[in-house]
Scaffold this motif. Structure first.
Motif, PDB file in Angstrom:
ATOM      1  N   HIS A  39       9.279   5.749   1.895  1.00 49.22           N
ATOM      2  CA  HIS A  39       8.820   5.014   1.036  1.00 49.22           C
ATOM      3  C   HIS A  39       9.481   4.720  -0.213  1.00 49.22           C
ATOM      4  N   ILE A 216       5.829  -0.168   2.449  1.00 50.07           N
ATOM      5  CA  ILE A 216       6.778  -0.617   1.195  1.00 50.07           C
ATOM      6  C   ILE A 216       8.188   0.200   1.707  1.00 50.07           C
ATOM      7  N   GLY A 217       9.302   0.040   0.811  1.00 55.07           N
ATOM      8  CA  GLY A 217      10.447   0.977   1.091  1.00 55.07           C
ATOM      9  C   GLY A 217      11.149   0.833   2.507  1.00 55.07           C
ATOM     10  N   ALA A 220       8.906  -0.687   5.068  1.00 53.54           N
ATOM     11  CA  ALA A 220       8.570  -1.980   5.090  1.00 53.54           C
ATOM     12  C   ALA A 220       9.861  -2.752   5.817  1.00 53.54           C
ATOM     13  N   PHE A 267       3.402   5.137  -4.924  1.00 48.56           N
ATOM     14  CA  PHE A 267       3.771   3.693  -4.096  1.00 48.56           C
ATOM     15  C   PHE A 267       3.967   2.856  -5.193  1.00 48.56           C
ATOM     16  N   ASN A 268       3.220   2.685  -6.281  1.00 47.98           N
ATOM     17  CA  ASN A 268       3.460   1.769  -7.378  1.00 47.98           C
ATOM     18  C   ASN A 268       4.762   2.272  -8.053  1.00 47.98           C
ATOM     19  N   GLN A 270       7.281   3.304  -6.596  1.00 51.18           N
ATOM     20  CA  GLN A 270       8.468   2.738  -5.805  1.00 51.18           C
ATOM     21  C   GLN A 270       8.706   1.212  -5.936  1.00 51.18           C
ATOM     22  N   LEU A 271       7.475   0.649  -6.252  1.00 51.20           N
ATOM     23  CA  LEU A 271       7.576  -0.884  -6.503  1.00 51.20           C
ATOM     24  C   LEU A 271       7.677  -1.323  -8.016  1.00 51.20           C
ATOM     25  N   HIS A 303      -0.089  -3.470  -0.728  1.00 51.91           N
ATOM     26  CA  HIS A 303       0.167  -2.157  -0.251  1.00 51.91           C
ATOM     27  C   HIS A 303      -1.025  -1.285  -0.442  1.00 51.91           C
TER      28      HIS A 303
END
Ligand code: SF4
Ligand code: SF4
Length: 323
Positions: A39, A216-217, A220, A267-268, A270-271, A303
């Motif tokens: 990710h 994500i990443g 995704a 995760f946030n 990476q976003l 996500h």
């Protein structure tokens, strides 16, 4: 209101921070592998890594808090030049803090890292190691040709240092699905891993963490290429489990990026969902007061359904036995 917060509201819930107990630091995107499910989009050519000065600022901030655990992730966190400096500094704090290294195992065998295992053992660093299956075929498909054999060799090395055997040297493995499906029961999988790794390779470890792949990443991109992103989202949404909400890792973890910026979770991060203040200025770790974070609203998106699906998923594996 996004789909995730609407779902929480349907269950009369919202997502707010509790007491901060873990500082998870993503020291950069440099990695010796390029896994399909990554990710972070990490790899050997990534240049984003944490500097010495940023590490010093983080440790200074940490020293003023009660946060007991520093969780190092990446990329392959061990590849940044100041990885050992970071751990030395954290261990010098009074009281010393517990350190977790999220390790891809193969890094322990790379040239130049021959004494890494001993360094980690000497500093009583807990290791959480990726091992998406106990079969060579699945591991190589997800992480690259030859990675399974290298992972087994690295696990032998860690066992020889006392990891998985000595109470002060915990060794946990991380499973994540090799495709667009939810992890099976963590308890059953752990029993399978323990049996197979012991029987075929004589390897022992403490716990298995079964994680869900978040959309994500690189994962995704894989879902988009195989035209399964919408199906996977529906799978996650349908599997929403309200019993996971109180145990979500964003409630007790502060996530820091390689420049010191702050997020609710990796995760946030990476976003690009960085925290900002009331005037919209982006926040870095040294801007925030650790005592003022309880009840702060957590930033969410589609996500997040990956964390609440089935038994739930966080850095410590499944959240709830209910699925
Ligand atoms: S999943 Fe981990 S080991 Fe694989 S490329 Fe990403 S950071 Fe590296
Ligand atoms: S992705 Fe998971 S850990 Fe991150 S904010 Fe959403 S629910 Fe929390």
């Amino acid at each position: 209101m996004n789909r995730f917060t609407r779902k929480l509201a349907d269950h009369s819930a919202s997502l707010r921070r509790g007491r901060s107990e873990i500082l998870q630091v993503n020291v950069g995107k440099l990695c010796n592998l390029t896994c399909v499910h990554c990710h972070v989009n990490a790899g050997p050519k990534r240049k984003e890594i944490m500097t010495h000065e940023t590490i010093e600022r983080i440790v200074d901030w940490l020293a003023k808090t009660q946060i007991s655990t520093v969780d190092l992730t990446g990329g392959a966190p061990e590849m940044i030049p100041d990885f050992r400096f970071f751990i030395d500094q954290v261990k010098r704090l009074q009281p010393p803090r517990h350190v977790i290294d999220r390790c891809n195992l193969t890094i322990l065998l790379e040239p130049g890292y021959e004494d890494l295992g001993e360094f980690l053992a000497r500093n009583r660093v807990e290791i959480v190691a990726s091992m998406p299956c106990y079969s060579a075929k699945n591991v190589n498909a997800q992480r690259g040709e030859g990675v399974f054999d290298e992972s087994i060799a690295a696990l032998h090395l860690l066992n020889s240092l006392g990891y998985g055997l000595d109470r002060e040297l915990p060794l946990h493995l991380v499973y994540n699905p090799v495709g667009a499906f939810l992890p099976p029961s963590q308890d059953e999988l752990e029993a399978d891993y323990k049996r197979e790794l012991k029987k075929h390779f004589g390897i022992v470890f403490n716990n298995l963490y079964a994680l869900t792949n978040l959309p994500i990443g690189r994962f995704a991109s894989y879902l988009r290429r195989s035209d399964t992103l919408q199906d996977y989202m529906q799978l996650l949404i349908h599997a929403f489990n309200p019993a996971t909400i109180s145990g979500l890792m964003c409630r007790n973890t502060i996530s820091v990026g390689w420049r010191g910026e702050v997020y609710d979770c990796d995760f946030n991060q990476q976003l690009g969902m960085q925290w900002s203040d009331n005037s919209g200025s982006k926040l870095f770790l040294w801007d925030i007061d650790p005592n003022s974070l309880e009840e702060r609203v957590i930033m969410t998106g589609d996500h997040c359904f990956g964390c609440t699906a089935g038994a739930g998923s966080g850095c410590g594996g499944a959240i709830s036995s209910q699925s």
